[in-house]
Design an enzyme around this catalytic site. Structure first.
Site, PDB file in Angstrom:
ATOM      1  N   ASP A   1     -10.177  -4.850  -4.191  1.00 44.45           N
ATOM      2  CA  ASP A   1      -9.674  -3.813  -3.276  1.00 44.45           C
ATOM      3  C   ASP A   1     -10.592  -2.590  -3.342  1.00 44.45           C
ATOM      4  O   ASP A   1     -10.774  -1.997  -4.400  1.00 44.45           O
ATOM      5  CB  ASP A   1      -8.241  -3.426  -3.682  1.00 44.45           C
ATOM      6  CG  ASP A   1      -7.511  -2.611  -2.619  1.00 44.45           C
ATOM      7  OD1 ASP A   1      -8.184  -1.889  -1.863  1.00 44.45           O
ATOM      8  OD2 ASP A   1      -6.267  -2.689  -2.569  1.00 44.45           O
ATOM      9  N   HIS A   4      -7.982  -5.407   0.110  1.00 43.06           N
ATOM     10  CA  HIS A   4      -6.757  -4.649   0.429  1.00 43.06           C
ATOM     11  C   HIS A   4      -5.983  -5.454   1.473  1.00 43.06           C
ATOM     12  O   HIS A   4      -6.022  -5.160   2.673  1.00 43.06           O
ATOM     13  CB  HIS A   4      -7.122  -3.254   0.941  1.00 43.06           C
ATOM     14  CG  HIS A   4      -5.958  -2.291   0.941  1.00 43.06           C
ATOM     15  ND1 HIS A   4      -5.345  -1.875  -0.220  1.00 43.06           N
ATOM     16  CD2 HIS A   4      -5.297  -1.689   1.953  1.00 43.06           C
ATOM     17  CE1 HIS A   4      -4.365  -1.036   0.086  1.00 43.06           C
ATOM     18  NE2 HIS A   4      -4.317  -0.916   1.396  1.00 43.06           N
ATOM     19  N   SER A  63       0.830  -1.204   0.000  1.00 44.79           N
ATOM     20  CA  SER A  63       0.000   0.000   0.000  1.00 44.79           C
ATOM     21  C   SER A  63       0.869   1.261   0.000  1.00 44.79           C
ATOM     22  O   SER A  63       1.667   1.466  -0.909  1.00 44.79           O
ATOM     23  CB  SER A  63      -0.971  -0.068   1.188  1.00 44.79           C
ATOM     24  OG  SER A  63      -2.006   0.880   1.048  1.00 44.79           O
TER      25      SER A  63
END
Length: 239
Positions: A180, A212, A125
């Protein structure tokens, strides 16, 4: 208080190589996590540490700073964002300050005898975004870059830097879950297409149904790729 460039020594946890140390991997966590937290998460997904015979893995922790998407509350983040979107300006002041801090971390490895082309940087991320800034704007001589569930803003300084580049760039390994909802799959796809158009050698791995998060298949793919970028060295290569 935001840290001044170069004055911060990052907390870190490490997985040491089983044999002779000849390469290093810096794995950056996502927003609000920690180096220890990321190591624990990976260990839970794989049922064991991500570990190698010759590669030291470093999981640093971002120092706490006010984070705008949390209404200014302190969070362990690599940099600030105006919002979680690919269609807004980057908070370059905080990104550039952290690039310097992470450069110091890389320099520690070089001082310990690890060449820059034997260092990989990447993350999950926000950590993957930070790694792309660090490598493609500051350290194009690293062995490679990986970004898991990550994206760059549409007008990213990374793209601007690569438009002026005519040298060889580190390869990018990128994965993203199709389900996600925090960092959209399309943001990751657009990032990958843009980097490819600017000369980065890369393959984009779509992970069906993944949110995610990290998955076992993704981490196993990553491990195989790491070994292609940082193969074990024979003694004669080191002499």
């Amino acid at each position: 208080m935001a840290a001044a460039s170069g004055s911060v020594s990052l907390q870190r946890c490490m997985v040491l190589p089983a044999g002779r140390h000849s390469a290093s991997l810096i794995f950056l966590h996502g927003s609000g996590d920690s180096g220890k937290g990321l190591r624990r998460w990976i260990k839970g997904v794989l049922n064991q540490d991500l570990a190698f015979q010759h590669i030291k893995i470093i999981y640093p922790t971002a120092p706490p700073r006010p984070y705008t998407p949390l209404k200014g509350r302190l969070s362990n983040v690599w940099f600030d964002r105006f919002k979680i979107s690919n269609d807004c300006p980057e908070h370059l002041e905080s990104i550039d300050g952290m690039c310097q801090v992470l450069t110091d971390l890389m320099d520690d490895e070089v001082k310990n005898g690890i060449k820059k082309n034997r260092i990989l940087i990447g993350g999950f991320s926000m950590g993957g975004c930070m790694a792309m800034h660090l490598a493609y704007r500051n350290h194009q001589d690293v062995a490679g870059v990986f970004a898991l569930s990550s994206f760059l803003n549409k007008t990213s300084a990374v793209y601007q830097a690569l438009q002026k580049n005519d040298g060889v760039l580190p390869e990018l390994f990128q994965c993203h879950g199709t389900a996600d909802e925090l960092v959209l799959h399309s943001w990751g796809e657009e990032t990958n297409a843009m980097l490819k158009s600017l000369g980065v050698s890369t393959k984009f791995h779509s992970l069906p149904g993944l949110y995610h998060e990290l998955s076992k298949g993704e981490l196993e793919k990553l491990k195989s790729w790491i070994l292609t970028k940082l193969p074990g060295e024979t003694e004669s290569q080191n002499e």
